[in-house]
Design an enzyme around this catalytic site. Sequence first.
Site, PDB file in Angstrom:
ATOM      1  CG  ASN A  11      -1.536   1.340   1.488  1.00  0.00           C
ATOM      2  OD1 ASN A  11      -2.505   1.743   0.868  1.00  0.00           O
ATOM      3  ND2 ASN A  11      -0.941   2.092   2.419  1.00  0.00           N
ATOM      4  CE1 TYR A  33       0.594   7.773  -6.938  1.00  0.00           C
ATOM      5  CE2 TYR A  33      -1.052   7.857  -8.685  1.00  0.00           C
ATOM      6  CZ  TYR A  33      -0.685   7.509  -7.392  1.00  0.00           C
ATOM      7  OH  TYR A  33      -1.597   6.900  -6.558  1.00  0.00           O
TER       8      TYR A  33
END
Length: 234
Positions: free
Chosen positions: A88, A157
Amino acid sequence: MSQQRIALVTGANRGLGFEISRQLGSLGIKVYMGSRDELKGLDAARRIQEEGHDALFIQLDVNDHASIDKAVEHIYDQHKRLDILVNNAGIFLDKTVPGLKVGLDTIRETMETNAYAPLLLSQAVIPIMRISGYGRIVNMSSGLGQLSEMGGGFTAYRISKTALNTITRVLTAETAGTNILINTMDPGWVHTDMGGKEAPRTPEEGAATAVWLATLPDDGPRGKFFRDNRPIPW
Ligand SMILES: NC(=O)c1ccc[n+]([C@@H]2O[C@H](COP(=O)([O-])OP(=O)(O)OC[C@H]3O[C@@H](n4cnc5c(N)ncnc54)[C@H](OP(=O)(O)O)[C@@H]3O)[C@@H](O)[C@H]2O)c1
């Protein structure tokens, strides 16, 4: 479940990682909450313990290979198993920088945390999962990594999350025929420090798919990309 499942969640001291840990804990799973900061990690684990769940802080800077090995070895030493890994932890450094301007340092740093770390963690846990004959790995990707929806901006990203999806597929192919189910997911746009206040989704909503993937039955899906428990295009 005859034995209590053991989970490791990275970046668990806040945001989606905290909520995933809370929900896994509420299912009776023992959750090791990875945090690079000891005080924040201890505080996060304490808050989940106060709800009556089995949560423990574990020091884990996912950018540090030695830290990954130490955390996984500790869990293995304690339980001889590690059933669930939720990759995560993530960073989003180029929210406002266009692709024509983004620096290589930003891309490198983002790749380290968002793509290389999940690969290293998977390399560390899959041998343990093979021995016990059970494993669930959830990779926290993003719709911004979806090639079918690709637009401008957020270059570092986006590359990192597309790479994370690739890692999901490669490791799925390499674990074919085992009870190790590796999937990737988009939580939607979630109200966390990263998502910001305008985000429409709560952490509870964003975490739900991760918890579902972390607890899939043996005949569950592998090597797929999900949002809201449904497959989405790559
Ligand atoms: N929020 C959204 O809308 C959204 C949408 C799509 C995907 N995602 C993905 O969901 C995941 C969680 O996002 P979030 O919204 O919960 O973000 P967040 O609130 O910014 O939390 C990020 C977490 O990752 C941790 N982290 C970052 N670098 C780390 C490192 N090197 N080692 C260990 N932990 C590290 C942070 O720890 P510190 O507190 O120490 O910094 C923090 O616990 C990320 O992978 C993100 O890309 C989020």
